[in-house]
Scaffold this motif. Structure first.
Motif, PDB file in Angstrom:
ATOM      1  N   GLY A 176      22.143  19.284 -60.653  1.00 57.03           N
ATOM      2  CA  GLY A 176      22.761  19.711 -59.405  1.00 57.03           C
ATOM      3  C   GLY A 176      21.973  20.769 -58.652  1.00 57.03           C
ATOM      4  N   GLU A 177      22.559  21.190 -57.510  1.00 54.43           N
ATOM      5  CA  GLU A 177      21.908  22.174 -56.643  1.00 54.43           C
ATOM      6  C   GLU A 177      22.242  23.594 -57.074  1.00 54.43           C
ATOM      7  OE1 GLU A 177      23.228  21.255 -52.682  1.00 54.43           O
ATOM      8  OE2 GLU A 177      21.503  19.942 -52.321  1.00 54.43           O
ATOM      9  N   VAL A 178      21.308  24.497 -56.847  1.00 52.18           N
ATOM     10  CA  VAL A 178      21.530  25.934 -57.021  1.00 52.18           C
ATOM     11  C   VAL A 178      20.980  26.641 -55.780  1.00 52.18           C
ATOM     12  CG1 VAL A 178      21.479  25.866 -59.548  1.00 52.18           C
ATOM     13  CG2 VAL A 178      19.355  26.203 -58.268  1.00 52.18           C
ATOM     14  N   SER A 179      21.348  27.906 -55.607  1.00 54.89           N
ATOM     15  CA  SER A 179      20.979  28.609 -54.375  1.00 54.89           C
ATOM     16  C   SER A 179      20.576  30.050 -54.641  1.00 54.89           C
ATOM     17  CB  SER A 179      22.152  28.598 -53.389  1.00 54.89           C
ATOM     18  OG  SER A 179      22.525  27.286 -53.057  1.00 54.89           O
ATOM     19  N   ASN A 180      19.755  30.576 -53.721  1.00 54.24           N
ATOM     20  CA  ASN A 180      19.518  32.018 -53.571  1.00 54.24           C
ATOM     21  C   ASN A 180      19.149  32.736 -54.870  1.00 54.24           C
ATOM     22  OD1 ASN A 180      20.215  31.614 -50.891  1.00 54.24           O
ATOM     23  ND2 ASN A 180      22.344  32.174 -51.226  1.00 54.24           N
ATOM     24  N   GLY A 181      18.108  32.267 -55.534  1.00 53.16           N
ATOM     25  CA  GLY A 181      17.591  32.961 -56.699  1.00 53.16           C
ATOM     26  C   GLY A 181      18.109  32.474 -58.029  1.00 53.16           C
ATOM     27  N   LEU A 230      24.079  37.427 -37.141  1.00 55.80           N
ATOM     28  CA  LEU A 230      22.911  36.840 -37.778  1.00 55.80           C
ATOM     29  C   LEU A 230      22.723  37.449 -39.159  1.00 55.80           C
ATOM     30  CD1 LEU A 230      20.425  37.073 -34.773  1.00 55.80           C
ATOM     31  CD2 LEU A 230      21.563  35.002 -35.564  1.00 55.80           C
ATOM     32  N   THR A 231      22.328  36.631 -40.114  1.00 56.47           N
ATOM     33  CA  THR A 231      22.006  37.135 -41.444  1.00 56.47           C
ATOM     34  C   THR A 231      20.946  36.247 -42.072  1.00 56.47           C
ATOM     35  OG1 THR A 231      22.961  37.946 -43.527  1.00 56.47           O
ATOM     36  CG2 THR A 231      23.771  35.816 -42.689  1.00 56.47           C
ATOM     37  N   VAL A 232      20.528  36.578 -43.281  1.00 55.57           N
ATOM     38  CA  VAL A 232      19.476  35.828 -43.966  1.00 55.57           C
ATOM     39  C   VAL A 232      19.978  34.415 -44.284  1.00 55.57           C
ATOM     40  CG1 VAL A 232      18.043  35.713 -46.028  1.00 55.57           C
ATOM     41  CG2 VAL A 232      18.508  37.921 -44.961  1.00 55.57           C
ATOM     42  N   PRO A 233      19.197  33.387 -43.981  1.00 56.93           N
ATOM     43  CA  PRO A 233      19.608  32.018 -44.324  1.00 56.93           C
ATOM     44  C   PRO A 233      19.728  31.845 -45.836  1.00 56.93           C
ATOM     45  CG  PRO A 233      17.788  32.003 -42.766  1.00 56.93           C
ATOM     46  CD  PRO A 233      17.927  33.414 -43.243  1.00 56.93           C
ATOM     47  N   THR A 234      20.538  30.898 -46.237  1.00 53.19           N
ATOM     48  CA  THR A 234      20.623  30.542 -47.648  1.00 53.19           C
ATOM     49  C   THR A 234      19.557  29.494 -47.955  1.00 53.19           C
ATOM     50  OG1 THR A 234      22.245  28.820 -47.176  1.00 53.19           O
ATOM     51  CG2 THR A 234      23.080  31.007 -47.750  1.00 53.19           C
ATOM     52  N   VAL A 235      19.049  29.506 -49.182  1.00 55.73           N
ATOM     53  CA  VAL A 235      18.098  28.484 -49.611  1.00 55.73           C
ATOM     54  C   VAL A 235      18.699  27.776 -50.823  1.00 55.73           C
ATOM     55  CG1 VAL A 235      16.794  30.175 -51.013  1.00 55.73           C
ATOM     56  CG2 VAL A 235      15.738  27.992 -50.362  1.00 55.73           C
ATOM     57  N   THR A 236      18.754  26.472 -50.746  1.00 59.55           N
ATOM     58  CA  THR A 236      19.353  25.650 -51.796  1.00 59.55           C
ATOM     59  C   THR A 236      18.316  24.663 -52.295  1.00 59.55           C
ATOM     60  OG1 THR A 236      21.536  25.859 -50.785  1.00 59.55           O
ATOM     61  CG2 THR A 236      21.224  24.053 -52.338  1.00 59.55           C
ATOM     62  N   TYR A 237      18.281  24.436 -53.633  1.00 59.13           N
ATOM     63  CA  TYR A 237      17.247  23.582 -54.205  1.00 59.13           C
ATOM     64  C   TYR A 237      17.790  22.827 -55.402  1.00 59.13           C
ATOM     65  CZ  TYR A 237      16.849  28.277 -56.294  1.00 59.13           C
ATOM     66  OH  TYR A 237      17.119  29.519 -56.828  1.00 59.13           O
ATOM     67  N   ASN A 270       8.580  34.159 -38.825  1.00 56.95           N
ATOM     68  CA  ASN A 270       8.386  35.471 -38.216  1.00 56.95           C
ATOM     69  C   ASN A 270       9.441  36.478 -38.639  1.00 56.95           C
ATOM     70  OD1 ASN A 270       6.208  34.439 -36.729  1.00 56.95           O
ATOM     71  ND2 ASN A 270       7.571  33.729 -35.101  1.00 56.95           N
ATOM     72  N   LEU A 271      10.596  35.999 -39.061  1.00 57.37           N
ATOM     73  CA  LEU A 271      11.722  36.884 -39.367  1.00 57.37           C
ATOM     74  C   LEU A 271      11.956  37.094 -40.856  1.00 57.37           C
ATOM     75  CD1 LEU A 271      14.281  35.519 -36.758  1.00 57.37           C
ATOM     76  CD2 LEU A 271      12.885  37.581 -36.577  1.00 57.37           C
ATOM     77  N   PHE A 272      11.496  36.133 -41.688  1.00 58.03           N
ATOM     78  CA  PHE A 272      11.837  36.175 -43.103  1.00 58.03           C
ATOM     79  C   PHE A 272      10.614  35.908 -43.973  1.00 58.03           C
ATOM     80  CE2 PHE A 272      15.485  34.474 -40.732  1.00 58.03           C
ATOM     81  CZ  PHE A 272      16.386  35.501 -40.960  1.00 58.03           C
ATOM     82  N   ASP A 273      10.719  36.318 -45.245  1.00 60.42           N
ATOM     83  CA  ASP A 273       9.752  35.968 -46.285  1.00 60.42           C
ATOM     84  C   ASP A 273      10.456  35.111 -47.317  1.00 60.42           C
ATOM     85  OD1 ASP A 273       7.584  37.489 -45.247  1.00 60.42           O
ATOM     86  OD2 ASP A 273       8.434  39.306 -46.120  1.00 60.42           O
ATOM     87  N   VAL A 274       9.783  34.105 -47.834  1.00 59.74           N
ATOM     88  CA  VAL A 274      10.319  33.312 -48.931  1.00 59.74           C
ATOM     89  C   VAL A 274       9.540  33.653 -50.197  1.00 59.74           C
ATOM     90  CG1 VAL A 274       8.876  31.306 -48.328  1.00 59.74           C
ATOM     91  CG2 VAL A 274      10.888  31.012 -49.786  1.00 59.74           C
ATOM     92  N   TYR A 275      10.271  34.039 -51.232  1.00 57.30           N
ATOM     93  CA  TYR A 275       9.685  34.356 -52.540  1.00 57.30           C
ATOM     94  C   TYR A 275      10.148  33.317 -53.554  1.00 57.30           C
ATOM     95  CZ  TYR A 275       7.961  38.952 -51.113  1.00 57.30           C
ATOM     96  OH  TYR A 275       7.266  39.976 -50.501  1.00 57.30           O
ATOM     97  N   TYR A 276       9.270  33.020 -54.533  1.00 58.57           N
ATOM     98  CA  TYR A 276       9.595  32.019 -55.548  1.00 58.57           C
ATOM     99  C   TYR A 276       8.780  32.295 -56.801  1.00 58.57           C
ATOM    100  CZ  TYR A 276       5.569  30.248 -52.911  1.00 58.57           C
ATOM    101  OH  TYR A 276       4.368  30.157 -52.237  1.00 58.57           O
ATOM    102  N   ARG A 277       9.340  31.936 -57.928  1.00 60.24           N
ATOM    103  CA  ARG A 277       8.613  32.044 -59.190  1.00 60.24           C
ATOM    104  C   ARG A 277       8.952  30.835 -60.059  1.00 60.24           C
ATOM    105  NH1 ARG A 277      11.217  36.408 -63.386  1.00 60.24           N
ATOM    106  NH2 ARG A 277      13.379  35.659 -63.383  1.00 60.24           N
ATOM    107  N   ILE A 336      14.267  21.044 -51.425  1.00 60.31           N
ATOM    108  CA  ILE A 336      14.635  22.386 -50.945  1.00 60.31           C
ATOM    109  C   ILE A 336      15.140  22.260 -49.508  1.00 60.31           C
ATOM    110  CG2 ILE A 336      13.901  24.777 -50.627  1.00 60.31           C
ATOM    111  CD1 ILE A 336      11.435  24.149 -52.339  1.00 60.31           C
ATOM    112  N   HIS A 337      16.233  22.949 -49.189  1.00 57.37           N
ATOM    113  CA  HIS A 337      16.691  23.005 -47.793  1.00 57.37           C
ATOM    114  C   HIS A 337      17.363  24.338 -47.525  1.00 57.37           C
ATOM    115  CE1 HIS A 337      21.031  22.345 -48.599  1.00 57.37           C
ATOM    116  NE2 HIS A 337      20.598  21.616 -49.612  1.00 57.37           N
ATOM    117  N   LEU A 338      17.482  24.696 -46.240  1.00 54.60           N
ATOM    118  CA  LEU A 338      18.065  25.959 -45.812  1.00 54.60           C
ATOM    119  C   LEU A 338      19.475  25.740 -45.281  1.00 54.60           C
ATOM    120  CD1 LEU A 338      15.075  27.570 -43.872  1.00 54.60           C
ATOM    121  CD2 LEU A 338      15.718  27.893 -46.265  1.00 54.60           C
TER     122      LEU A 338
END
Length: 605
Positions: free
Chosen positions: A325-330, A306-313, A403-410, A347-349
Motif C-alpha cells: 500500500g501507499e505511505v506518506s510524508n516520511g 498555503l502549506t507544504v504539499p503531501t508526498v505519497t508513495y 522554487n518553494l520546496f525541497d524534496v528529501y529522500y533516503r 510517487i505523487h503529490l
C-alpha cells in the motif's frame, strides 16, 4: 422668518402633500395675502389694525376666510375654480361673486408666491422636481440606515519595528482597508480585534507564530501572537461569537511574504501559511450579512491558505508486489530486515492547491542502469515481473514547486543500511555493487529549511579500480581458464577467470614490485614451479610461484622461523623488491593453492 417667506414654504409643502390644505395657518396667511393686495400694505402692516378691516362684518370676514379656503382647495384640486362652500341668499349671492373674485386673486397670489412668475405650469414642474429631490434624499437615508445595521470590526496589527498603531482600522471605512504594511518587508507579530455596533456579537481569533505554532484563542481586543520576541505571525484564523453570530459572515485575508494577498477566508477557515517560513505582513477583515459575498478585492493566489504539499508513495516489493500500500510524508515504504528487493515505485503529490508544478523521478535498475526518461506524478519507475532490483533513485520537484520546496529522500540498501538524506535530484542508493534497494522514505520541506537528518553517505558507487586492467586483460589468452595481470606503475596484481575477451576479475591486490635498480620484468609469461618457501639470507619468503627464472610471486619478508609469524618487511604498494612481485601472505597462498601451472602472466606499466 417674514410672513411672506413663511407663506412660500407652506404653499410648497401643501403642493407636494406634506401638510393639509385645511391647515389654519395656511388659510390665515392666504386671507392676509389677499387683504394685503387690496390695501397695498406690506406684510409687516398685517401686524397692526385698519379702519376698513374693523368696519367689516362677521359675514364678510367669514366669506373672506371661505374664499381663502376655496383658493387652497382649488390649488389642491388642480385650480378648477369651483368653491366647495356657498350661500343661498341673494345677499350671499352678491358676496358670492365677490368671493369668486377673491378666489381668483388668491390663486394668482399663491401662484406668484410659488414660482415668482405668472406661469401655472412652471409651478407644477417645480413641485414635481421637489418631489423627486425629496425621494432621492429618502433613499439615501434608507441606504445609510441599512449600512448602520452592519456591525464593524476594529482591528490592528503589532508590526516589526513600529509596534501597535495609534489608531485601529475599522472595517468598511475607505481610508485604510488593512492593518499592517505591504511592500516594506515587515512582519506582523500580533493582532487584536473587536466588534462595534452590536452588543450581541463578539469576535475570537488565533495566530500561528514562528517556532511556537498556534498561540491560543483570544477575544474582543486582546492580543494574539507575541511582542518583543521578534517572531513572525504566519497564519491567522477568526470567527464571530455571540447570539447574533448566525446573522453575519466574517471574512478575512492576509498579505504574505513572497505571495502577496491571498484570497478571503471565512468563519474559522485558515488564512496564511504554515511550515513555509513566510511572514504575514498585513491582514484585512470585513463583516457582511449572512450569505453575502466578500468585498471585491484582487488576490495573487486563489486560495486563502498555503502549506507544504503531501508526498505519497508506493513500492512494489519482491513477494509482496504492490500489496504493502501507499505511505506518506516520511513513512517507510518497502521492507527492512527481510532481504527483499524493491522492484518498482510510484510517487505523487497532494494538497497542491495554489501551486504549480509536480514531482518527477527515475531509478537505477539492475543490469539496465539509470532510466533514460524521468517518470512523473504517479507513473511507475522500475519494472514488474522481471525480478530486477532497484539499486538507486533520483527525485526532484518541478515548476513552482522546485522554487518553494525541497524534496528529501533516503533509501535502505543491502549491506549498507540507511543512506543519508539526498535532496532535489541527487543520487541515493548504490550502483556497481549489485546491492538491492529495500526501502525508501520521502519528505517535502520549505525551501532552505534543512534536511530531516544526516546528509552523509547518500550514494555508494562502486568505482572499478581495475577498469584499465580489465580492458587490457581482454586481449590475452590463457590455457588454464586463469589469467594473472601485474601493473607495475599502480603496484597491483589481478586474478581473472574466463577466456579471451571475457575475462572477469576475481581478485585485485596491492603488491610491491622491483625498485628502479632491480626492476620487475615486463612481458607475457607462463606460471612455472611452486614452493612453500625459500630463504633470502636469514629471512624467509612463503608460497612462491615462478614467473620466469628467479622472478617470482611470493609473500612479504618474514623472519627465519618455521612458520610465517613475524614480518620483517611488509611493504606493499611500492617499488621496493629485488625484482619479484611481493604479496600479502594470504594472497601469495591463493595463487599457490588455486592458479594452475602454465597460466598466462602479463606484466606491464
Amino acid at each position: 422668518m417674514g410672513r411672506k417667506n413663511l407663506l412660500k414654504l407652506v404653499t410648497t409643502l401643501t403642493a407636494i402633500g406634506v401638510i393639509s390644505a385645511a391647515c389654519p395657518v395656511y388659510a390665515e396667511d392666504t386671507a392676509a395675502s389677499y387683504k394685503s393686495s387690496e390695501t397695498g400694505e406690506t406684510d409687516d402692516s398685517l401686524d397692526g389694525t385698519s379702519g376698513s378691516a374693523e368696519n367689516s362684518s362677521d359675514a364678510a370676514e367669514n366669506n373672506t376666510v371661505t374664499s381663502a379656503d376655496n383658493g387652497v382647495e382649488n390649488i389642491s384640486s388642480e385650480n378648477t375654480g369651483t368653491p366647495e362652500n356657498g350661500t343661498s341668499s341673494e345677499e350671499d349671492s352678491g358676496e358670492k361673486a365677490g368671493d369668486n373674485t377673491v378666489t381668483d386673486a388668491s390663486n394668482e397670489s399663491v401662484e406668484a408666491e410659488i414660482v415668482g412668475t405668472d406661469s401655472v405650469s412652471g409651478s407644477s414642474e417645480s413641485a414635481s422636481a421637489t418631489e423627486e429631490s425629496t425621494e432621492e434624499k429618502r433613499e439615501e437615508t434608507e441606504e445609510k440606515d441599512d449600512a448602520l445595521d452592519i456591525p464593524v470590526v476594529s482591528y490592528a496589527a503589532h508590526v516589526q519595528r513600529t509596534g501597535w498603531p495609534d489608531k485601529d482600522v475599522v472595517s468598511g471605512e475607505n481610508t485604510q482597508t488593512y492593518a499592517g504594511s505591504t511592500g516594506k518587508g515587515l512582519r506582523v507579530e500580533a493582532i487584536r480585534a473587536s466588534v462595534k455596533g452590536d452588543q450581541n456579537l463578539g469576535i475570537t481569533y488565533n495566530t500561528y507564530v514562528q517556532r511556537n505554532g498556534w498561540t491560543g484563542w483570544q477575544s474582543d481586543g486582546a492580543a494574539a501572537g507575541t511582542t518583543g520576541q521578534s517572531l513572525r505571525v504566519e497564519a491567522i484564523v477568526m470567527k464571530l461569537t455571540g447570539t447574533d453570530a448566525e446573522k453575519y459572515d466574517l471574512y478575512y485575508r492576509v498579505h504574505v511574504q513572497s505571495f502577496g494577498w491571498l484570497a478571503w477566508a471565512k468563519n474559522g477557515e485558515l488564512a496564511g501559511t504554515t511550515n513555509l517560513s513566510r511572514r504575514v505582513e498585513a491582514y484585512e477583515v470585513a463583516i457582511v450579512k449572512k450569505g453575502e459575498a466578500a468585498p471585491a478585492r484582487s488576490a495573487a493566489r486563489n486560495v486563502a491558505y498555503l502549506t507544504v504539499p503531501t508526498v505519497t508513495y508506493q513500492t512494489h516489493v519482491q513477494k509482496y508486489g504492490w500489496s504493502l500500500g501507499e505511505v506518506s510524508n516520511g513513512a517507510t515504504g518497502g521492507t527492512t530486515g527481510q532481504g527483499l528487493r524493491m522492484e518498482a515505485l510510484k510517487i505523487h503529490l497532494g494538497n497542491t492547491t495554489g501551486f504549480t508544478g509536480g514531482i518527477s523521478y527515475c531509478s537505477h535498475i539492475q543490469r539496465a542502469g539509470w532510466e533514460k526518461e524521468w517518470k512523473a506524478d504517479g507513473v511507475m519507475t522500475g519494472t514488474v515481473g522481471k525480478r530486477l532490483r532497484l539499486e538507486a533513485i533520483r527525485i526532484r520537484l518541478t515548476g513552482e514547486m522546485a522554487n518553494l520546496f525541497d524534496v528529501y529522500y533516503r533509501t535502505h540498501v543491502q549491506r549498507f543500511g540507511w543512506t543519508g538524506w539526498a535532496c532535489n535530484g541527487e543520487n541515493c542508493g548504490s550502483a556497481g555493487y549489485g546491492y538491492r534497494m529495500e526501502a525508501i522514505e520521502i519528505r517535502i520541506v520549505a525551501k532552505g529549511s534543512g534536511a530531516p537528518g544526516s546528509t552523509a553517505n547518500t550514494f555508494w558507487k562502486y568505482v572499478n579500480p581495475h577498469a584499465g586492467m580489465d580492458a587490457i586483460a581482454q586481449g590475452y589468452s590463457s590455457s588454464t581458464g586463469y589469467l594473472l595481470m601485474v601493473d607495475r606503475s599502480a603496484h597491483r596484481t589481478g586474478v581473472y577467470t574466463g577466456s579471451r575477451n571475457n575475462w572477469q576479475n576475481q581478485k585485485y591486490w596491492l603488491c610491491s614490485n622491483g625498485k628502479a635498480s632491480t626492476p620487475t620484468i615486463t612481458g607475457v609469461y607462463r606460471l612455472g614451479i611452486k614452493g612453500l618457501y625459500f630463504w633470502s639470507g636469514n629471512t624467509k619468503c612463503w608460497y612462491y610461484s615462478q614467473i620466469s627464472g628467479d622472478y617470482l610471486f611470493h609473500s612479504v619478508i618474514y623472519d627465519g622461523s618455521s612458520s610465517p609469524v613475524r614480518i620483517l618487511d611488509g611493504t606493499l604498494g611500492a617499488a621496493t623488491s629485488h625484482g619479484c612481485v611481493r604479496l600479502a601472505l594470504e594472497n601469495a597462498k591463493y595463487i599457490y593453492d588455486n592458479v594452475p601451472y602454465g597460466t598466462t602472466v602479463v606484466i606491464y606499466n
